[in-house]
Scaffold this motif. Structure first.
Motif, PDB file in Angstrom:
ATOM      1  N   SER A  38       0.817  -1.217   0.000  1.00 48.95           N
ATOM      2  CA  SER A  38       0.000   0.000   0.000  1.00 48.95           C
ATOM      3  C   SER A  38       0.852   1.269   0.000  1.00 48.95           C
ATOM      4  CB  SER A  38      -0.953   0.009   1.191  1.00 48.95           C
ATOM      5  OG  SER A  38      -0.239  -0.090   2.404  1.00 48.95           O
ATOM      6  N   TYR A  39       2.113   1.150   0.378  1.00 51.58           N
ATOM      7  CA  TYR A  39       3.000   2.314   0.334  1.00 51.58           C
ATOM      8  C   TYR A  39       3.371   2.662  -1.107  1.00 51.58           C
ATOM      9  CZ  TYR A  39       3.432   2.406   5.367  1.00 51.58           C
ATOM     10  OH  TYR A  39       3.154   2.521   6.705  1.00 51.58           O
ATOM     11  N   VAL A  40       3.585   1.658  -1.964  1.00 52.81           N
ATOM     12  CA  VAL A  40       3.933   1.968  -3.352  1.00 52.81           C
ATOM     13  C   VAL A  40       2.711   2.393  -4.143  1.00 52.81           C
ATOM     14  CG1 VAL A  40       5.972   0.488  -3.392  1.00 52.81           C
ATOM     15  CG2 VAL A  40       3.818  -0.413  -4.223  1.00 52.81           C
ATOM     16  N   THR A  41       1.548   1.857  -3.791  1.00 50.69           N
ATOM     17  CA  THR A  41       0.332   2.231  -4.522  1.00 50.69           C
ATOM     18  C   THR A  41      -0.190   3.595  -4.083  1.00 50.69           C
ATOM     19  OG1 THR A  41      -1.109   1.126  -2.925  1.00 50.69           O
ATOM     20  CG2 THR A  41      -0.367  -0.178  -4.838  1.00 50.69           C
ATOM     21  N   GLY A  42       0.285   4.062  -2.939  1.00 48.24           N
ATOM     22  CA  GLY A  42      -0.159   5.365  -2.445  1.00 48.24           C
ATOM     23  C   GLY A  42      -1.417   5.284  -1.599  1.00 48.24           C
ATOM     24  N   THR A  43      -1.969   4.090  -1.390  1.00 41.82           N
ATOM     25  CA  THR A  43      -3.183   3.976  -0.585  1.00 41.82           C
ATOM     26  C   THR A  43      -2.896   4.123   0.906  1.00 41.82           C
ATOM     27  OG1 THR A  43      -3.029   1.562  -0.609  1.00 41.82           O
ATOM     28  CG2 THR A  43      -4.445   2.582  -2.281  1.00 41.82           C
ATOM     29  N   LYS A  44      -1.658   3.926   1.303  1.00 35.18           N
ATOM     30  CA  LYS A  44      -1.252   4.150   2.699  1.00 35.18           C
ATOM     31  C   LYS A  44      -0.584   5.524   2.741  1.00 35.18           C
ATOM     32  CE  LYS A  44      -0.400   2.627   6.938  1.00 35.18           C
ATOM     33  NZ  LYS A  44      -1.359   2.060   7.843  1.00 35.18           N
ATOM     34  N   LEU A  85      16.840   8.338  -7.051  1.00 36.16           N
ATOM     35  CA  LEU A  85      15.711   8.266  -6.130  1.00 36.16           C
ATOM     36  C   LEU A  85      15.898   9.114  -4.886  1.00 36.16           C
ATOM     37  CD1 LEU A  85      15.152   4.400  -6.277  1.00 36.16           C
ATOM     38  CD2 LEU A  85      14.188   6.160  -7.773  1.00 36.16           C
ATOM     39  N   ALA A  86      17.119   9.572  -4.638  1.00 33.87           N
ATOM     40  CA  ALA A  86      17.461  10.248  -3.387  1.00 33.87           C
ATOM     41  C   ALA A  86      16.649  11.513  -3.123  1.00 33.87           C
ATOM     42  CB  ALA A  86      18.955  10.566  -3.358  1.00 33.87           C
ATOM     43  N   LYS A  87      16.107  12.120  -4.130  1.00 33.49           N
ATOM     44  CA  LYS A  87      15.379  13.378  -3.908  1.00 33.49           C
ATOM     45  C   LYS A  87      13.914  13.180  -3.548  1.00 33.49           C
ATOM     46  CE  LYS A  87      15.047  13.831  -8.875  1.00 33.49           C
ATOM     47  NZ  LYS A  87      15.699  14.408 -10.006  1.00 33.49           N
ATOM     48  N   TYR A  88      13.468  11.926  -3.451  1.00 31.92           N
ATOM     49  CA  TYR A  88      12.062  11.642  -3.154  1.00 31.92           C
ATOM     50  C   TYR A  88      11.900  11.141  -1.733  1.00 31.92           C
ATOM     51  CZ  TYR A  88      11.572  12.259  -8.113  1.00 31.92           C
ATOM     52  OH  TYR A  88      11.590  12.798  -9.369  1.00 31.92           O
ATOM     53  N   ASP A  89      10.816  11.593  -1.091  1.00 28.15           N
ATOM     54  CA  ASP A  89      10.597  11.273   0.317  1.00 28.15           C
ATOM     55  C   ASP A  89       9.607  10.129   0.536  1.00 28.15           C
ATOM     56  OD1 ASP A  89      12.314  13.300   1.247  1.00 28.15           O
ATOM     57  OD2 ASP A  89      10.717  14.797   1.030  1.00 28.15           O
ATOM     58  N   THR A  90       8.740   9.883  -0.425  1.00 30.65           N
ATOM     59  CA  THR A  90       7.745   8.829  -0.209  1.00 30.65           C
ATOM     60  C   THR A  90       7.963   7.672  -1.176  1.00 30.65           C
ATOM     61  OG1 THR A  90       6.055   9.614  -1.765  1.00 30.65           O
ATOM     62  CG2 THR A  90       6.043  10.583   0.463  1.00 30.65           C
ATOM     63  N   THR A  91       7.585   6.512  -0.689  1.00 32.69           N
ATOM     64  CA  THR A  91       7.701   5.311  -1.514  1.00 32.69           C
ATOM     65  C   THR A  91       6.890   5.453  -2.790  1.00 32.69           C
ATOM     66  OG1 THR A  91       7.962   4.016   0.489  1.00 32.69           O
ATOM     67  CG2 THR A  91       7.391   2.820  -1.486  1.00 32.69           C
ATOM     68  N   ASN A  92       5.720   6.036  -2.692  1.00 33.35           N
ATOM     69  CA  ASN A  92       4.870   6.205  -3.868  1.00 33.35           C
ATOM     70  C   ASN A  92       5.545   7.069  -4.922  1.00 33.35           C
ATOM     71  OD1 ASN A  92       2.244   8.044  -5.036  1.00 33.35           O
ATOM     72  ND2 ASN A  92       2.102   5.816  -5.145  1.00 33.35           N
TER      73      ASN A  92
END
Length: 189
Positions: A38-44, A85-92
């Motif tokens: 759910s972290y990659v899908t953005g539902t969490k 990827l280092a500049k992104y904070d969320t798994t999504n």
């Protein structure tokens, strides 16, 4: 007894720019097994209501799990991809970037895989290693096929015959006698 910290767990399959479809399949299954897809899908989504009961605990738990998933993803990509990827904070955000960067149209993917199959040669590898390399390409190519084709038995038979021809064509010349024997067998193995 304390719980095992699996935040540095590695995924054996590494994203290398060519294998996104297979990598994402493996990674999603791994994350489902960890109850984290759910972290990659953005539902969490990150908790956003400061007035919620236990808000600080909810934020801490979300950030911990989000960081675990990002770590798992980073451990399963090449270093050059990980640096992007280092500049992104969320798994999504990380997942969406990888999908945008490495998803090819089915036709482009088919073309690339067919080129890779044609270029693959037996050379000095063992038969087992050569067959494994070719099988990997065939499996990736099969993932681009429509459900209608994969359910149609005559297509499956034709595809397997094509695989045998590709394999025999790429075998080292030392196997010419075996190649001839197989080609003249009826039915074809």
């Amino acid at each position: 007894m304390t719980g095992k910290d699996d935040s540095i767990q590695l995924i054996n399959n590494h994203l290398d720019r060519k294998n996104y479809m297979y990598w994402s399949y493996v990674m999603k299954n791994f994350l489902r097994g960890k109850n984290m897809v759910s972290y990659v899908t953005g539902t969490k989504a990150k908790p956003s209501v400061p007035q919620a009961e236990n808000f600080d605990l909810l934020i801490d738990a979300w950030e911990t799990d989000n960081s675990k998933v990002i770590t798992w993803i980073n451990n399963s990509v090449t270093q050059s991809i990980g640096m992007q990827l280092a500049k992104y904070d969320t798994t999504n955000e990380v997942w969406n970037l990888l999908e945008i960067l490495y998803t090819q149209s089915n036709f482009a993917k088919q073309y690339q895989l067919e080129c890779d199959i044609r270029a693959l040669q037996h050379n000095d590898q063992s038969i087992q290693d050569f067959y494994a390399a070719m099988s990997d390409l065939w499996d990736q190519l099969a993932q681009t096929e429509s459900k209608e084709l994969t359910d149609f038995e005559p297509y499956i038979v034709r595809r397997e015959e094509k695989h045998l021809v590709q394999f025999l064509m790429a075998l080292h010349s030392d196997f010419e006698g075996l190649r001839g024997t197989i080609l003249h067998r009826s039915p074809v193995p």
